[in-house]
Structures are given as C-alpha cells and as structure tokens.
Design a protein around this motif. Structure first.
Motif, short mmCIF file in Angstrom:
data_model
loop_
_atom_site.label_atom_id
_atom_site.label_comp_id
_atom_site.label_asym_id
_atom_site.label_seq_id
_atom_site.Cartn_x
_atom_site.Cartn_y
_atom_site.Cartn_z
N GLY A 44 0.82 -1.20 0.00
CA GLY A 44 0.00 0.00 0.00
C GLY A 44 0.86 1.25 0.00
O GLY A 44 2.08 1.21 -0.19
N ARG A 45 0.19 2.38 0.22
CA ARG A 45 0.89 3.67 0.23
C ARG A 45 1.47 3.94 1.62
O ARG A 45 0.74 4.01 2.61
N TYR A 46 2.77 4.15 1.65
CA TYR A 46 3.46 4.42 2.90
C TYR A 46 3.90 5.89 2.94
O TYR A 46 4.40 6.43 1.94
N VAL A 47 3.67 6.51 4.07
CA VAL A 47 4.10 7.89 4.31
C VAL A 47 5.11 7.87 5.44
O VAL A 47 4.79 7.46 6.56
N VAL A 48 6.34 8.29 5.14
CA VAL A 48 7.43 8.27 6.11
C VAL A 48 8.01 9.67 6.20
O VAL A 48 8.23 10.33 5.18
N THR A 49 8.26 10.14 7.42
CA THR A 49 8.79 11.49 7.64
C THR A 49 10.02 11.42 8.54
O THR A 49 10.03 10.73 9.56
N GLY A 50 11.07 12.14 8.13
CA GLY A 50 12.28 12.25 8.93
C GLY A 50 12.67 13.70 9.11
O GLY A 50 12.36 14.56 8.26
N ARG A 51 13.32 14.02 10.21
CA ARG A 51 13.78 15.38 10.49
C ARG A 51 15.30 15.44 10.31
O ARG A 51 16.00 14.48 10.67
N VAL A 52 15.78 16.54 9.76
CA VAL A 52 17.20 16.69 9.46
C VAL A 52 17.73 17.92 10.19
O VAL A 52 17.19 19.03 10.04
N ASP A 53 18.77 17.74 11.00
CA ASP A 53 19.43 18.83 11.72
C ASP A 53 20.79 19.10 11.10
O ASP A 53 21.41 18.20 10.51
N ASP A 54 21.30 20.33 11.28
CA ASP A 54 22.66 20.61 10.83
C ASP A 54 23.65 20.22 11.91
O ASP A 54 23.27 19.71 12.98
N ALA A 55 24.92 20.51 11.68
CA ALA A 55 25.96 20.07 12.61
C ALA A 55 25.87 20.77 13.95
O ALA A 55 26.43 20.29 14.95
N ARG A 56 25.18 21.91 14.02
CA ARG A 56 25.01 22.64 15.29
C ARG A 56 23.76 22.20 16.04
O ARG A 56 23.43 22.76 17.09
N GLY A 57 23.05 21.23 15.49
CA GLY A 57 21.83 20.77 16.13
C GLY A 57 20.62 21.59 15.77
O GLY A 57 19.54 21.40 16.35
N ARG A 58 20.73 22.50 14.82
CA ARG A 58 19.61 23.35 14.42
C ARG A 58 18.72 22.58 13.44
O ARG A 58 19.20 22.05 12.45
#
Length: 422
Positions: A282-296
């Motif tokens: 079926g249709r899968y929806v996946v979400t990830g968060r990306v931070d920079d090297a300073r944790g922002r």
C-alpha cells in the motif's frame, strides 16, 4: 495526514463594467416633473445646493449638471491592480514550489520538528456536570498520541492554584478503554496505576505530580485498533475532578525497519536510504527530520509512495537548492523517523510503523561538492508556471497598450521573456 496538494488552476481576468451613475439625475427630474412640471423640475435641479461629501456634480460644457466620472483613471486603476495580482500569483507559486514537497525547510513545518516531545497542557480543573473550578488548575502531559504495536504512552497530572502553588491531589481511579461506536462491541476496561513515587514515568518522588503508563500490548487492549481513552479521577482542592488522555493504537505492524541506512549525493541532492521489510502492501508515508551540525533543525524529508511486500528501500531526500539556499553547517543528521501505511476511507486511517526516535544516522557528506542550486522541476510545475506567466504577460501588455511610454509596475520576481515597452 500528509498529502500532496495540487494548486488551484489559473483563472483568467474578467473585465469589469464601469458604472456611470447617470440614473440619479433622471429619477430626481422625473419626481419633480410629477410635482410641478418639467420646467419647474429643471429650475429646481439647477438651483439646488451641491451635496455634502464627494462631489458628483459640476460644470459640464459651461452648464450646471452631471459630470461624467473619470473613466480613464478608473480603467488604469483596474489594469494596474490586475498586473499586481497576476505578478503576485506567479511569483508566490514560483517561490513556494522551488523545492519539492518531499524536501521542505524546517521553518515551514514547525509542528513536525519534535514529534517525540511530551504534549503539556494547563487548564481549569474539570468537575462533574461539565463545570470547571476557578481556583484549581490542572497541569497534564502526554508522551505520545500515536502508538505502534509494542509502544507505550506516559501520562502525568498535577494541580496548582492561580499563583502556581501546588494543590494536594489524590488519584482515586484510572482506567483505559477502547472507544467504539454504533453497533461495535464495547471493550473491557484496563486499570492503570498512577503514583508519585519517583519510579517508572514519575521522575521525582513526593512533588505531588502523579504519573502512569499505558502499554496496550500488555493488556486486554492488545488487539484493539483505534482510539484508547484513559480516564483519571482525582480529588484536589476539596473537589472531585477528572482528566482524559487519548491515544491512537495500532495492534499490528505493516512494515518493520531492517536497520540498514545509507546515503548518497545524487542528481544534486543528498539522499538517505532506509531499508524496511514490508508486510502489507500500500501507500506508505514516512517522515524524517534533518538537523545541521550545530543541532539546528534544517529540513523535513518525506516519502510518499506505494510499496509492495518484501524487502524494500525508501529515500528521504534533502534537496540540493535547499542546502545551497540555507547553507547548513555540515554534516547533517537524520533523526526522529516515523511512518505509517495509509488506509483510505476507513477509521483509523493508518497502520503505524515503529518509530525511530532520536538520531538515526549522521551523514558522512561534509562538503557541498555535487550539490546543485537548480530549482525543482516537474511537468506539473512547468505547466502551472506557464499558465501564471501567460496571465501576467497579458496583464502587462494590456497596461502597456493603454498608456504607451509609461513604466510598468515593478515585479516581485524576475521572469525571462517578460514583455517590455515597444
């Protein structure tokens, strides 16, 4: 739920009729003629004082009477407004679509940046009958709203007065039950233990904050799919109150992670690839968060595609132009990945995958080599940009033909091939 948004189709400009307002004098003259004849009406109109406010009457060819409104000024105003409207539409769509929907700036999705942070609220104490207490406030927290199979949710509550001082609280009863509707069979109730002993979900003993944990897989609710409501009864400030906590529980896992993650700079973007074992297609929806090297927090990456059963690999992309525009400190870190199988036209509308909380992988890419500054391109974007540009060009051409030699209003963005003055 996340979904793809299709922009509204462009709409052409409509001409507007210019009202002249000459019927006012005709009606007035007709009324006066009925009272005393045409000659008396003409004399009365000529001798009447001008109305207060905006002057619609004045000299026309040396005689007192109606002045024709300045049609040219009104026409120019409409043409200028239409130029500005079509320019704003074109520029806004171009700016908003320069990154794909699968890779957006973190600032555009503030509500999705920290999915695993507790949800804290404070509201007046609720008592029986729907009333509230004006003297006691209840502070509550909830660790999660969505629970995949095997996951748990922690709840806590604490009572204070208007000055923030602790009000003694005693939990008298706490039960969880699956919410059913219509002819569905009611589920059994599961008792929960709330304590202020510094153990389990309660971090500090004796601070008058009581905490409890709901683990559906370890109770009679293990097979329930839907909303589970926990009702906590307590006394505080000499009155009986209650608090409600809701979670949405998935009893089966549609897919599981294999633990393999790789990265690659491809087609000008940085891509993270995650392996998973799909049990239900079926249709899968996946979400990830990306931070920079300073944790922002830097970006939110989303996958939204149909998957067949078996070992599969999904891609969470950090778009190249987003990286060149925002210039994050490298390397980037992928964290807090969650996903679900979308179920359309049913409730609940999803089967949850296990969440990958915290850091998933830190990128090895430490430079911008191979990262592109090009805007996102697609057939749909090109089509809408062409339509919006056509509307804008036509509006500018109309204004240019109306007053040759005069400068056009400045554009909010550049557009190759925009019409210029002859």
């Amino acid at each position: 739920m996340p979904s793809r948004q299709t922009p509204a189709a462009p709409r052409g400009w409509r001409r507007y009729a210019l009202p002249l307002g000459l019927g006012v004098a005709a009606l007035a003259a007709l009324g006066l003629w009925m009272k005393g004849g045409a000659e008396q009406a003409a004399s009365t109109v000529a001798s009447a004082p001008p109305p207060a406010g905006p002057q619609f009457f004045g000299q026309v060819g040396g005689n007192e009477g109606l002045a024709i409104p300045n049609d040219r000024a009104e026409r120019r105003r409409q043409l200028v407004e239409h130029v500005q409207l079509t320019d704003h539409t074109y520029c806004s769509y171009r700016e908003g679509s320069k990154y794909p929907m699968e890779s957006r700036p973190a600032a555009h999705n503030p509500d999705q940046l920290h999915p695993n942070q507790p949800i804290a609220e404070m509201h007046p104490m609720r008592v029986e009958g729907g009333a509230t207490s004006a003297t006691v406030l209840l502070q509550t927290s909830q660790s999660h709203v969505y629970l995949a199979a095997g996951e748990s949710a922690a709840f806590s509550l604490r009572a204070v007065n208007a000055q923030g001082e602790t009000v003694p609280l005693v939990v008298t009863r706490a039960v969880a039950q699956g919410m059913t509707y219509g002819a569905s069979r009611a589920t059994g109730q599961v008792a929960l233990a709330f304590a202020d002993d510094g153990a389990g979900a309660d971090p500090v003993s004796g601070d008058n904050a009581f905490a409890g944990v709901l683990s559906p897989a370890q109770t009679g609710l293990a097979g329930f799919h839907g909303t589970i409501r926990t009702e906590v009864r307590y006394t505080a400030g000499g009155r009986n109150g209650f608090a409600l906590f809701d979670v949405v529980y998935t009893p089966t896992l549609p897919a599981t992670w294999s633990g393999q993650v790789r990265e690659a700079v491809e087609n000008g973007s940085l891509n993270f690839y995650l392996r998973l074992d799909v049990r239900q297609p079926g249709r899968y929806v996946v979400t990830g968060r990306v931070d920079d090297a300073r944790g922002r927090p830097f970006a939110v990456a989303t996958y939204n595609e149909v998957l067949e059963t078996g070992p599969r690999e999904i891609r969470l992309a950090v778009f190249g132009k987003l990286m060149t525009d925002e210039t994050p400190a490298l390397p980037l870190t992928l964290r807090d990945v969650d996903g679900y199988l979308l179920r359309e036209n049913v409730d609940p509308d999803r089967l949850l995958m296990p969440r990958l909380a915290g850091r998933v992988v830190a990128s090895r890419t430490k430079s911008m080599n191979g990262v592109s500054n090009a805007e996102w391109q697609s057939e749909e974007r090109d089509r809408y940009l062409a339509e919006y540009a056509k509307d804008r060009n036509m509006a500018r051409e109309r204004l240019a033909a109306f007053e040759p030699g005069q400068p056009l209003p400045p554009s909010a963005c550049a557009q190759p091939g925009a019409p210029t003055r002859p």
